[in-house]
Structures are given as structure tokens and as C-alpha cells.
Design a protein around this motif. Structure first.
Motif, PDB file in Angstrom:
ATOM      1  N   GLU A 106     -14.882  36.947  20.115  1.00 16.80           N
ATOM      2  CA  GLU A 106     -13.522  36.471  19.869  1.00 16.80           C
ATOM      3  C   GLU A 106     -13.059  36.949  18.499  1.00 16.80           C
ATOM      4  O   GLU A 106     -13.834  36.993  17.547  1.00 16.80           O
ATOM      5  CB  GLU A 106     -13.474  34.945  19.901  1.00 16.80           C
ATOM      6  CG  GLU A 106     -13.588  34.369  21.276  1.00 16.80           C
ATOM      7  CD  GLU A 106     -13.454  32.852  21.294  1.00 16.80           C
ATOM      8  OE1 GLU A 106     -13.136  32.241  20.251  1.00 16.80           O
ATOM      9  OE2 GLU A 106     -13.677  32.281  22.372  1.00 16.80           O
ATOM     10  N   GLU A 107     -11.771  37.290  18.435  1.00 13.69           N
ATOM     11  CA  GLU A 107     -11.182  37.668  17.153  1.00 13.69           C
ATOM     12  C   GLU A 107      -9.741  37.189  17.102  1.00 13.69           C
ATOM     13  O   GLU A 107      -9.122  36.948  18.144  1.00 13.69           O
ATOM     14  CB  GLU A 107     -11.267  39.178  16.924  1.00 13.69           C
ATOM     15  CG  GLU A 107     -10.607  40.018  17.976  1.00 13.69           C
ATOM     16  CD  GLU A 107     -10.728  41.505  17.680  1.00 13.69           C
ATOM     17  OE1 GLU A 107     -10.154  41.963  16.673  1.00 13.69           O
ATOM     18  OE2 GLU A 107     -11.388  42.195  18.454  1.00 13.69           O
ATOM     19  N   VAL A 108      -9.245  37.022  15.894  1.00 14.73           N
ATOM     20  CA  VAL A 108      -7.858  36.614  15.687  1.00 14.73           C
ATOM     21  C   VAL A 108      -7.395  37.271  14.391  1.00 14.73           C
ATOM     22  O   VAL A 108      -8.173  37.415  13.449  1.00 14.73           O
ATOM     23  CB  VAL A 108      -7.724  35.070  15.647  1.00 14.73           C
ATOM     24  CG1 VAL A 108      -8.473  34.463  14.474  1.00 14.73           C
ATOM     25  CG2 VAL A 108      -6.267  34.659  15.629  1.00 14.73           C
ATOM     26  N   PRO A 160       0.123  39.015  20.170  1.00 17.05           N
ATOM     27  CA  PRO A 160       0.768  38.571  18.922  1.00 17.05           C
ATOM     28  C   PRO A 160      -0.254  38.114  17.879  1.00 17.05           C
ATOM     29  O   PRO A 160      -1.372  37.702  18.216  1.00 17.05           O
ATOM     30  CB  PRO A 160       1.633  37.392  19.375  1.00 17.05           C
ATOM     31  CG  PRO A 160       1.751  37.506  20.849  1.00 17.05           C
ATOM     32  CD  PRO A 160       0.504  38.194  21.313  1.00 17.05           C
ATOM     33  N   SER A 161       0.153  38.172  16.617  1.00 19.35           N
ATOM     34  CA  SER A 161      -0.708  37.672  15.547  1.00 19.35           C
ATOM     35  C   SER A 161      -1.057  36.201  15.815  1.00 19.35           C
ATOM     36  O   SER A 161      -0.337  35.496  16.525  1.00 19.35           O
ATOM     37  CB  SER A 161      -0.023  37.817  14.191  1.00 19.35           C
ATOM     38  OG  SER A 161       1.154  37.053  14.145  1.00 19.35           O
ATOM     39  N   LYS A 162      -2.165  35.774  15.265  1.00 24.35           N
ATOM     40  CA  LYS A 162      -2.664  34.399  15.380  1.00 24.35           C
ATOM     41  C   LYS A 162      -3.037  34.012  16.813  1.00 24.35           C
ATOM     42  O   LYS A 162      -3.111  32.832  17.140  1.00 24.35           O
ATOM     43  CB  LYS A 162      -1.654  33.402  14.803  1.00 24.35           C
ATOM     44  CG  LYS A 162      -1.344  33.656  13.339  1.00 24.35           C
ATOM     45  CD  LYS A 162      -0.357  32.672  12.788  1.00 24.35           C
ATOM     46  CE  LYS A 162      -0.095  32.998  11.342  1.00 24.35           C
ATOM     47  NZ  LYS A 162       1.252  33.332  11.039  1.00 24.35           N
ATOM     48  N   THR A 163      -3.284  34.996  17.675  1.00 27.07           N
ATOM     49  CA  THR A 163      -3.696  34.739  19.055  1.00 27.07           C
ATOM     50  C   THR A 163      -5.164  35.146  19.211  1.00 27.07           C
ATOM     51  O   THR A 163      -5.515  36.307  18.967  1.00 27.07           O
ATOM     52  CB  THR A 163      -2.834  35.543  20.056  1.00 27.07           C
ATOM     53  OG1 THR A 163      -1.467  35.185  19.871  1.00 27.07           O
ATOM     54  CG2 THR A 163      -3.247  35.258  21.482  1.00 27.07           C
ATOM     55  N   VAL A 164      -5.990  34.203  19.595  1.00 19.65           N
ATOM     56  CA  VAL A 164      -7.415  34.498  19.805  1.00 19.65           C
ATOM     57  C   VAL A 164      -7.541  35.359  21.056  1.00 19.65           C
ATOM     58  O   VAL A 164      -6.922  35.098  22.078  1.00 19.65           O
ATOM     59  CB  VAL A 164      -8.239  33.194  19.956  1.00 19.65           C
ATOM     60  CG1 VAL A 164      -9.707  33.511  20.176  1.00 19.65           C
ATOM     61  CG2 VAL A 164      -8.059  32.298  18.731  1.00 19.65           C
ATOM     62  N   HIS A 165      -8.375  36.408  20.963  1.00 16.00           N
ATOM     63  CA  HIS A 165      -8.562  37.316  22.090  1.00 16.00           C
ATOM     64  C   HIS A 165      -9.924  37.984  22.002  1.00 16.00           C
ATOM     65  O   HIS A 165     -10.539  38.012  20.940  1.00 16.00           O
ATOM     66  CB  HIS A 165      -7.453  38.378  22.115  1.00 16.00           C
ATOM     67  CG  HIS A 165      -7.379  39.199  20.871  1.00 16.00           C
ATOM     68  ND1 HIS A 165      -6.821  38.720  19.704  1.00 16.00           N
ATOM     69  CD2 HIS A 165      -7.797  40.456  20.602  1.00 16.00           C
ATOM     70  CE1 HIS A 165      -6.897  39.658  18.775  1.00 16.00           C
ATOM     71  NE2 HIS A 165      -7.491  40.720  19.290  1.00 16.00           N
ATOM     72  N   LYS A 166     -10.382  38.496  23.133  1.00 16.01           N
ATOM     73  CA  LYS A 166     -11.606  39.289  23.136  1.00 16.01           C
ATOM     74  C   LYS A 166     -11.675  40.123  24.400  1.00 16.01           C
ATOM     75  O   LYS A 166     -11.161  39.739  25.456  1.00 16.01           O
ATOM     76  CB  LYS A 166     -12.856  38.420  23.004  1.00 16.01           C
ATOM     77  CG  LYS A 166     -13.289  37.694  24.247  1.00 16.01           C
ATOM     78  CD  LYS A 166     -14.623  36.998  24.013  1.00 16.01           C
ATOM     79  CE  LYS A 166     -15.134  36.347  25.277  1.00 16.01           C
ATOM     80  NZ  LYS A 166     -16.476  35.808  25.078  1.00 16.01           N
ATOM     81  N   LEU A 167     -12.277  41.291  24.268  1.00 12.55           N
ATOM     82  CA  LEU A 167     -12.572  42.115  25.423  1.00 12.55           C
ATOM     83  C   LEU A 167     -13.902  41.593  25.940  1.00 12.55           C
ATOM     84  O   LEU A 167     -14.940  41.776  25.318  1.00 12.55           O
ATOM     85  CB  LEU A 167     -12.663  43.582  25.020  1.00 12.55           C
ATOM     86  CG  LEU A 167     -12.738  44.584  26.152  1.00 12.55           C
ATOM     87  CD1 LEU A 167     -11.508  44.493  27.046  1.00 12.55           C
ATOM     88  CD2 LEU A 167     -12.875  45.996  25.624  1.00 12.55           C
TER      89      LEU A 167
END
Length: 120
Positions: free
Chosen positions: A52-54, A96-103
Motif C-alpha cells: 500500500e502507498e499514499v 488522486p492525492s491522499k488515496t491509498v492504493h496498491k498494485l
């Protein structure tokens, strides 16, 4: 090096697309412009699982030009649960910025660019 195709034309600016083609042909990993944006060329192997990254002040834009995978993106309108997006060649995704996401997974590998736009 990829052939001249719609995925490179999508970038739009002739100067940027020329630099991107040079970056890919020379196996560079990133291309940084004086102010904005920063472009990363990502080549991930089959079976890759990301973390996870943000990003607090950057929007990410992904353009997939080979392979595919599963992208998990936090849905702030749905109690912060994660939406699963199957991404494949030709897909363009804005995070968008400040959105947690991960491949979260790549079955056969994936090649894509990430364009990072700093918010002011």
C-alpha cells in the motif's frame, strides 16, 4: 522499444512523447521535468505483489501499455473499503492525492508509466 502507437500519442505533448520513447529505449526508470510532471517507467514481473502507498501532494496517473494486473484503490465514499480494478493494456487510471492504493497482483507481468503531478 515499443512501436509508435496510441499509448505514446496519449501523452499528447510531442516533447514529452519524444523523451518518453528515448527513456524506454535507453532503459531509464524515470524522467523528471524541471517543475512538473515526473514520469516513471515501470516493468513488473509476473506474480508481483505491491505494498500500500499514499501520496500526500501528488496525483498518480497510470497508463498500461503491456500486460495487466489488479489495482486496489481506497474508496473514500464507501467507508474506505478498497475497490478492485482489473487493469490491462490501454487502460488509463487517475489516482488522486491522499488515496491509498496498491498494485496487488500481476499474473503475467505489467509495463506501464506513472505520471506524478504535484499539487500546489
Amino acid at each position: 522499444m515499443p512501436e509508435e502507437s496510441e499509448e505514446i500519442k496519449l501523452i499528447g505533448n510531442h516533447n514529452i512523447s519524444g523523451k518518453f520513447k528515448k527513456m524506454v529505449s535507453e532503459n531509464q526508470r524515470s524522467l523528471i521535468f524541471k517543475n512538473n510532471p515526473t514520469i516513471y517507467f515501470i516493468n513488473l514481473p509476473a506474480g508481483f505483489k505491491g505494498e500500500e502507498e499514499v501520496h500526500g501532494n501528488e496525483d498518480d496517473m497510470y497508463y498500461v501499455f503491456e500486460g495487466g494486473g489488479e489495482l486496489l484503490v481506497q474508496n473514500k465514499d464507501a467507508n474506505n473499503r478498497f475497490d478492485s480494478l482489473k487493469i490491462k493494456k490501454g487502460d488509463f487510471v487517475h489516482i488522486p492525492s491522499k488515496t491509498v492504493h496498491k498494485l496487488s497482483y500481476t499474473e503475467k507481468g505489467i509495463k506501464y508509466i506513472v505520471i506524478k503531478i504535484r499539487n500546489k
